[in-house]
Design a protein around this motif. Structure first.
Motif: not given
Length: 138
Positions: A51-60, A69-86
Motif C-alpha cells: 500500500e501507499t505510505g506518505r512521509a512528510l517533510v524531514d521524515e524518513g 529522507n523526504c524533502f517534499g513534493d515527491d523529492s527525496a534523498a535516498c541511499t543508492l544501494k544495489f538491490c539485484p534480487m529485488m
C-alpha cells in the motif's frame, strides 16, 4: 444516524471523525462533510504490504530497498544501494517501490495490460499473469 457519514471519491462511506490520506493530503469526515488539507508537501512510497505510505517533510522512509529522507513534493534523498534480487515496480496507486525476492503477492500495476494485478518477484524480475483476465477489479 446517516447524516454524520460521508461518501468520498470511490464511493467509500466514512464515519464521523474518521480520517484517511489521499496522496499527500489528510481528509476527515465531520458531520457528513469531507474536509481535506491542501498543498501538503510529502513523499509517497510503497510500504511492505504494497500500500501507499506518505512521509512528510524531514521524515524518513524506506522504499523497499533504500532509506530515504523526504524533502517534499515527491523529492527525496535516498541511499543508492544495489538491490539485484529485488523487483522494482509501481503499486496500484502508481507509486514506485521494490518487492523482495520470493514475494508472491506484489500489488503491482501492470503497464502492459494497463491494470492492477497480483504479481510475484522472482530473482529480480516481476512476473504477472498475462492478459486482462488477471486484472484486479475494485
Amino acid at each position: 444516524s446517516s447524516g454524520i457519514n460521508a461518501e468520498y471519491g470511490d464511493m467509500r462511506v466514512f464515519q464521523h471523525g474518521e480520517s484517511w490520506n489521499v496522496g499527500c493530503e489528510e481528509c476527515v469526515c465531520l458531520s457528513g462533510e469531507v474536509l481535506c488539507s491542501e498543498n501538503t508537501p510529502c513523499c509517497l512510497y510503497v510500504q511492505p504490504n504494497g500500500e501507499t505510505g506518505r512521509a512528510l517533510v524531514d521524515e524518513g522512509f524506506n522504499d523497499g530497498c533504500n532509506n530515504c529522507n523526504c524533502f517534499g513534493d515527491d523529492s527525496a534523498a535516498c541511499t543508492l544501494k544495489f538491490c539485484p534480487m529485488m523487483c522494482s515496480y509501481n503499486n496500484w496507486d502508481l507509486v514506485f517501490g521494490y518487492a523482495k525476492d520470493g514475494d508472491d503477492s506484489v500489488q503491482a500495476y501492470d503497464s502492459d495490460s494497463n491494470c492492477p494485478k497480483i504479481c510475484s518477484c522472482e530473482k529480480g524480475e516481476l512476473k504477472c499473469d498475462e492478459g486482462e483476465h488477471s486484472c484486479i477489479m475494485f
